[in-house]
Write a protein that holds these residues in place. Structure first.
Motif, PDB file in Angstrom:
ATOM      1  N   HIS A 196      27.358  36.504  43.022  1.00 15.36           N
ATOM      2  CA  HIS A 196      28.247  37.506  42.437  1.00 15.36           C
ATOM      3  C   HIS A 196      29.604  37.506  43.127  1.00 15.36           C
ATOM      4  O   HIS A 196      30.663  37.663  42.477  1.00 15.36           O
ATOM      5  CB  HIS A 196      27.576  38.879  42.547  1.00 15.36           C
ATOM      6  N   GLU A 247      31.630  34.640  41.879  1.00 10.01           N
ATOM      7  CA  GLU A 247      32.166  34.953  40.552  1.00 10.01           C
ATOM      8  C   GLU A 247      33.384  35.872  40.659  1.00 10.01           C
ATOM      9  O   GLU A 247      34.402  35.656  39.988  1.00 10.01           O
ATOM     10  CB  GLU A 247      31.079  35.617  39.698  1.00 10.01           C
ATOM     11  N   LEU A 248      33.281  36.877  41.532  1.00  6.80           N
ATOM     12  CA  LEU A 248      34.410  37.781  41.703  1.00  6.80           C
ATOM     13  C   LEU A 248      35.621  37.067  42.302  1.00  6.80           C
ATOM     14  O   LEU A 248      36.772  37.335  41.927  1.00  6.80           O
ATOM     15  CB  LEU A 248      33.991  38.964  42.593  1.00  6.80           C
ATOM     16  N   GLN A 283      37.190  35.110  39.542  1.00  6.14           N
ATOM     17  CA  GLN A 283      37.952  36.010  38.674  1.00  6.14           C
ATOM     18  C   GLN A 283      39.247  36.458  39.334  1.00  6.14           C
ATOM     19  O   GLN A 283      40.315  36.520  38.693  1.00  6.14           O
ATOM     20  CB  GLN A 283      37.109  37.223  38.304  1.00  6.14           C
ATOM     21  N   CYS A 284      39.145  36.737  40.645  1.00  7.11           N
ATOM     22  CA  CYS A 284      40.343  37.169  41.382  1.00  7.11           C
ATOM     23  C   CYS A 284      41.388  36.056  41.431  1.00  7.11           C
ATOM     24  O   CYS A 284      42.588  36.304  41.231  1.00  7.11           O
ATOM     25  CB  CYS A 284      39.944  37.604  42.779  1.00  7.11           C
TER      26      CYS A 284
END
Length: 256
Positions: free
Chosen positions: A204, A207-208, A211-212
């Motif tokens: 996770h 993934e963050l 995205q960031c």
């Protein structure tokens, strides 16, 4: 019942106490007895006079009673016969003590007693040896034998207490071992679950981060575009201002 095993404690020869026989005596013819013989038989016969015991015999009998009280005789049955074997009251010599020591060493080797740690065989043989020493001392001095009996009983009580403590500690250790095994399995399961949660959180987190990074890249490109538009707008406004300024000066300045 099997006769008792050989012991380091010295005993007298076994004595037959009683035996039960189921055989009946053969029938015989009744004897004819005259009235005179019946009168003679009915007259009680006085027992022979008992010899008066001497002081030496009395002391010896008391010592034997004390010895039998300290070290009780052993009984066993062989078929229908009851045998009794009392502790020997014969005095000992230095040779008997040396022979006892040699016999103890021989018994320890024959029965393969352990030299260290808890060993029931070694304890049994040393108990028999101590009983034999009590017997030898009691024959010479009954009071000293009684004192040794108290010492023996106290040692046996102490050993019994230590044995009870050892058994309870072993049981406690077994319970703790079982509890630790059960707790170990639960802990291993918890560790596995936490490792799975850790991997899930890492995924996770990645993934963050992705995205960031995408948001930062998109915002950077948008800012660059806006800065470029703003710079072009400023240049356009500067050119327009310069043109208007030139036109205004041309209008204000009088023509010659």
């Amino acid at each position: 019942m099997i006769p008792p095993a050989e012991s380091l404690l010295k005993y007298d020869n076994p004595v037959l106490i009683s035996k039960s026989t189921d055989r009946k005596s053969p029938k015989g013819r009744p004897l004819k007895v005259s009235p005179q013989q019946m009168v003679e038989q009915s007259t009680p016969v006085p027992p022979p006079p008992k010899p008066k015991p001497t002081s030496t015999d009395t002391t010896k009998q008391e010592d034997e009673e004390i010895l039998n009280a300290i070290l009780p005789p052993r009984e066993w049955t062989d078929g229908s016969q009851l045998w009794l074997q009392q502790v020997s009251s014969a005095p000992c010599t230095r040779t008997d003590v040396i022979h006892l020591e040699e016999l103890l060493d021989t018994k320890l080797q024959q029965r393969q007693a352990r030299q260290t740690g808890i060993c029931p065989v070694r304890r049994e043989l040393y108990s028999q040896c101590f009983d034999e020493l009590i017997r030898q001392v009691t024959i010479n001095c009954a009071e000293r034998g009684l004192l040794l009996l108290r010492v023996r009983d106290e040692v046996q009580m102490t050993i019994a207490a230590y044995q009870t403590l050892y058994e309870s500690s072993v049981a406690f250790g077994m319970r703790k071992a079982l509890q630790s095994e059960q707790g170990k399995a639960d802990m291993e399961k918890r560790i596995t679950d936490l490792e799975d949660d850790k991997l899930e959180l890492k995924r996770h987190l990645n993934e963050l981060k992705s995205q960031c990074d995408a948001i930062e890249k998109r915002e950077t490109e948008r800012r660059q575009i806006e800065e470029k538009k703003h710079a072009e707008q400023i240049q356009f406004l500067k050119r327009t201002n310069l043109q208007l300024k030139t036109q205004l000066e041309g209008i204000i300045t009088p023509k010659k």
